[in-house]
Design a protein around this motif. Structure first.
Motif, mmCIF file in Angstrom:
data_model
loop_
_atom_site.group_PDB
_atom_site.id
_atom_site.type_symbol
_atom_site.label_atom_id
_atom_site.label_comp_id
_atom_site.label_asym_id
_atom_site.label_seq_id
_atom_site.Cartn_x
_atom_site.Cartn_y
_atom_site.Cartn_z
ATOM 1 N N ILE A 134 -15.766 12.399 -29.314
ATOM 2 C CA ILE A 134 -14.659 11.478 -29.586
ATOM 3 C C ILE A 134 -13.429 12.268 -29.999
ATOM 4 O O ILE A 134 -13.524 13.460 -30.288
ATOM 5 N N LYS A 135 -12.287 11.592 -30.001
ATOM 6 C CA LYS A 135 -11.046 12.261 -30.404
ATOM 7 C C LYS A 135 -10.253 11.366 -31.331
ATOM 8 O O LYS A 135 -10.423 10.143 -31.324
ATOM 9 N N TYR A 173 -17.146 -0.912 -28.379
ATOM 10 C CA TYR A 173 -16.338 -1.165 -27.174
ATOM 11 C C TYR A 173 -17.207 -1.128 -25.924
ATOM 12 O O TYR A 173 -17.065 -1.943 -25.019
ATOM 13 N N THR A 224 -5.832 6.175 -27.713
ATOM 14 C CA THR A 224 -6.826 7.158 -28.152
ATOM 15 C C THR A 224 -7.864 7.386 -27.059
ATOM 16 O O THR A 224 -8.258 8.521 -26.776
ATOM 17 N N LEU A 225 -8.275 6.300 -26.432
ATOM 18 C CA LEU A 225 -9.250 6.432 -25.343
ATOM 19 C C LEU A 225 -8.668 7.261 -24.202
ATOM 20 O O LEU A 225 -9.350 8.111 -23.624
ATOM 21 N N THR A 253 -5.752 1.558 -29.539
ATOM 22 C CA THR A 253 -7.072 2.094 -29.236
ATOM 23 C C THR A 253 -7.091 2.665 -27.822
ATOM 24 O O THR A 253 -7.673 3.732 -27.570
ATOM 25 N N GLY A 302 -17.201 2.698 -33.437
ATOM 26 C CA GLY A 302 -16.216 1.892 -32.712
ATOM 27 C C GLY A 302 -16.445 1.995 -31.214
ATOM 28 O O GLY A 302 -16.491 0.988 -30.501
ATOM 29 N N LEU A 303 -16.636 3.230 -30.770
ATOM 30 C CA LEU A 303 -16.827 3.455 -29.341
ATOM 31 C C LEU A 303 -18.043 2.690 -28.835
ATOM 32 O O LEU A 303 -18.005 2.048 -27.778
ATOM 33 N N SER A 361 -8.562 9.056 -33.833
ATOM 34 C CA SER A 361 -9.030 8.082 -34.813
ATOM 35 C C SER A 361 -10.275 7.326 -34.340
ATOM 36 O O SER A 361 -10.768 6.440 -35.023
ATOM 37 N N MET A 362 -10.763 7.680 -33.182
ATOM 38 C CA MET A 362 -11.950 6.992 -32.655
ATOM 39 C C MET A 362 -13.182 7.348 -33.494
ATOM 40 O O MET A 362 -13.319 8.460 -33.971
ATOM 41 N N THR A 363 -14.032 6.369 -33.701
ATOM 42 C CA THR A 363 -15.315 6.659 -34.355
ATOM 43 C C THR A 363 -16.432 6.359 -33.364
ATOM 44 O O THR A 363 -16.247 5.576 -32.426
ATOM 45 N N ILE A 399 -10.235 -3.885 -27.560
ATOM 46 C CA ILE A 399 -9.422 -2.689 -27.308
ATOM 47 C C ILE A 399 -7.961 -3.083 -27.157
ATOM 48 O O ILE A 399 -7.567 -3.704 -26.166
#
Ligand code: ADP
Ligand code: MG
Length: 682
Positions: free
Chosen positions: A147-148, A159, A22-23, A19, A155-156, A150-152, A15
């Motif tokens: 999610i919001k 992480y 976005t989080l 990133t 990916g989440l 560019s997060m996928t 992260i």
């Protein structure tokens, strides 16, 4: 909480700052937040027998490709790929839209795994995911996250996986050992892991069960603590009434109280006499006689020398309550006044002065009543009608008016038990669960719009008997977009239909207050026989001679609202009728109409309404204070909710909770909500 978990998410491998931003947008700032970002549902990838799968349900199947795939293009980029698959002995069709590249991978007789939506009638799956070959990935459930940006989801998940590797051991239990063993709850670290990386169905169930309980318990601790703080900090007035006086008032009423009315009167009077401030919700079905109970409470307060206030949501209702209160209370020398926004100028000044000097004993009105300029000499009791229109914070503001008066909230919509203990969890609740004797059930029919002619004949028959009718429409003016009836058109139509025989009144929210007043008067004095109206007559309006309620486009309304509207009839001794004009398209709409025809019980209607619409929409308003839970579902998990509520109440009342080390995480949580300092809730 373990310090490490409070570090920024950037501490997690993979992260970076971007990133993290976005989080942050997703409300995730710390490592702890990342762990707590739970999936809102799970994709089920287990193979199913198609016989057991419902129409339109999502399903994963494995089969053998039986036909050469056909690719058709329509439009520039749109395509459809169709092929047949043998699943066991069933030959089904699989369609993939806009994935033309799949075609080259398909070979007859090769094994394929398809996930998609099952159309039972056409024996077709519209696929969203596809795997060709036997080496299918062994996954059963896959969590789905909100999610919001560019997060996928992928990916989440990575992480969160990394976070577990680095910080997993820092995750701590927050429930006391006693409760964990009592309910055999999955420990928090395991449960958290299982929520994110589910393996078996049973583990998922157990993890979920743990979080449902935890969420409810934390929430109920907050509510119960709030209740305790309110009790302790608010030394209320001890309204030391004499029972003889109150009894004399009750005996002056034209009917004996029902047992349920007696019970709630006792509950309310006990609160008023106690040194605590009353903070009570009074609920009961339409027509169960709440107004009378309110009158008794107001009389009691005034008989001790205090003033009373009755607050209602609309002017029409204010006037009506003012009239009925006057009838009941004036014979006892009680002076009441009506305050609405239409009381202006000199009249208003005089009224406020009389209130301030104590000359007025009872003030009835709309929101105008809690404005700053309204000062009582010694306010003892505030009653608000239809209070579900206020959230928990507005309830607080109201309680802060005057000199710690007792407060009683009334609601015309019976509140499903699960909402009563969440939305109103900080209050005491009194319930009138019995109707006055001799009430007839309102016969309710569901009719299609094309049956209007017959309905008009039916209305006319009732009018000939001297009765009156309401006709409710959802809209005021014509709306091109929506194919709905509006009051103006319907009023014009009925005026013409009944021309020379019966007068038809028109009522809607955009009329000036004095006109509304006049329209209502004409209807209640039986001058107009039919009242065409929007839902402004929904609550409280009382014209006992009206026996017919016709509701246009009834599928547009929620069940609780329909029940309220229906409650405008059946208020006299005559058999009354409710006709729902509706051509609902959805199953949900049809079900609602059917429920209305099958039950007259407001509590049943409310429970169904909650089931069909969900807690967020039950009160129809955002500020209604319905809490949002991440995992728990108030409707389906209500048993756990009740258990958690009882546990929370016991904990708050126990010595150990406030001192023993085992409860420290819960105490810390409670402190963080601000409830203990009397801070505002969100
Ligand atoms: P709610 O406010 O609960 O909808 P109301 O207080 O307006 O109901 O009462 C509905 C009607 O029933 C009123 O006309 C009222 O006078 C009458 N009523 C109330 N209590 C009784 C009772 N115990 N017996 C007979 N009639 C009653
Ligand atoms: Mg009422």
């Amino acid at each position: 909480m373990n310090q490490v978990l409070e570090e920024s998410v950037t501490a997690v491998k993979g992260i970076g700052n971007e990133t993290a931003l976005t989080l942050n947008e997703m409300g995730i700032h710390t490592v702890f937040d990342l762990f707590e970002h739970l999936p809102f549902r799970y994709e089920d990838y287990r193979l199913k027998d198609l016989e057991t799968v419902e129409h339109e349900e999502r399903v994963t199947i494995e089969g053998k490709i039986h036909s050469q795939p056909m690719l058709t293009y329509f439009g520039k980029k749109k395509s459809r790929l169709t092929f047949k698959v043998f699943v066991g002995n069933n030959l089904i069709t699989v369609i993939f839209f806009n994935q033309p590249y799949l075609k080259s991978k398909m070979e007859i007789n090769s094994v394929v795994t398809v996930t998609g939506k099952w159309d039972r009638n056409r024996q077709t799956i519209t696929g969203s995911e596809c795997h060709i070959g036997e080496n299918r990935q062994e996954k059963e459930y896959e969590p789905v996250y909100s999610i919001k940006g560019s997060m996928t989801v992928k990916g989440l998940r990575r992480y969160i996986g990394n976070a577990f590797k680095q910080f997993g051991p820092a995750i701590e239990e927050n429930l006391p050992q006693g409760l964990i063993s009592q309910y055999r709850l999955m420990p928090r670290p395991n449960a958290l892991w299982t929520m994110h990386f589910p393996t078996s169905e049973n583990d998922m169930k157990q993890a979920r069960r743990r979080f449902v309980y935890e969420e409810f318990l934390l929430f109920q601790l907050k509510m119960q603590a709030m209740r305790k703080v309110q009790r302790e900090e608010s030394k209320g007035i001890e309204q030391d009434y004499t029972l003889e006086k109150v009894t004399a008032f009750i005996e002056s009423l034209p009917f004996p109280l029902t047992d349920a009315q007696k019970r709630v009167v006792n509950e309310i009077l006990a609160d008023m006499k106690s040194p605590y401030r009353m903070n009570r919700l009074l609920q009961g079905d339409v027509g169960s006689g709440k107004t009378v109970v309110a009158a008794i409470a107001l009389y009691t307060s005034i008989s001790v020398g205090y003033q009373g206030a009755l607050m209602v949501p609309t002017e029409i209702l204010a006037e009506q309550h003012a009239a009925s209160m006057r009838t009941m209370l004036e014979p006892f020398g009680i002076k009441s006044a009506l305050l609405t926004s239409s009381v202006k100028g000199k009249k208003r000044r005089e009224l406020l002065e009389a209130l301030n000097s104590g000359e007025i004993n009872l003030l009835i009105g709309t929101h105008a009543l809690i404005q700053d300029e309204v000062n009582f000499l010694n306010l003892g009791l505030v009653i608000t009608d239809e209070q579900h229109r206020f959230g928990v914070n507005q309830r607080r503001v109201l309680r802060e008016k005057g000199n710690s008066p007792d407060v009683l909230f009334m609601t015309a919509t019976p509140i499903p038990r699960t909402l009563a203990i969440t939305v109103f969890g900080e209050m005491d609740v009194s319930t009138i669960d019995e109707m006055p004797a001799g009430r007839k059930i309102i016969e309710t029919y569901w009719a299609k719009h094309n049956m209007l002619d017959r309905i008009l004949v039916f209305i006319e028959k009732e009018l000939q008997q001297g009765r009156q009718a309401y006709v409710i429409c959802p809209l005021i003016e014509e709306s091109e977009k929506m194919d709905l009836e509006n009051v103006l058109d319907v009023h014009a139509m009925l005026t013409q239909y009944f021309a020379g025989r019966y007068q038809v009144g028109l009522m809607h929210g955009k009329l000036p207050a004095d006109e509304k007043d006049a329209v209502m008067k004409e209807f209640s004095q039986n001058i107009t026989k039919v009242l065409v109206s929007t839902t402004v007559v929904e609550v409280g309006v009382n014209v006992p001679n009206a026996t017919v309620m016709v509701i246009y486009d009834a599928e547009r309304f929620g069940l609780a609202q329909l029940h309220q509207l229906r409650g405008r009839v059946g208020r006299g001794g005559d058999q009354s009728f409710c006709i729902l004009l509706a051509d609902p398209k959805s199953e949900n709409g049809k079900e609602r109409m059917t429920i209305m025809t099958e039950t007259n019980d407001g509590f049943v209607v409310s429970e169904k309404d909650l089931e069909l619409r969900g807690p967020g929409d039950f009160f129809g308003r955002k500020q209604s204070g319905v809490p949002e839970f991440k995992v728990a579902d108030m409707v389906h998990d209500y048993r756990t909710l009740e258990v958690a509520r009882n546990d929370a109440a016991k904990l708050i009342a126990s010595e150990a909770f406030w001192h023993a080390p085992d409860y420290e995480p819960l105490r810390k949580h409670l402190a963080s909500t601000g409830v203990l300092d009397g801070e505002k809730l969100d």
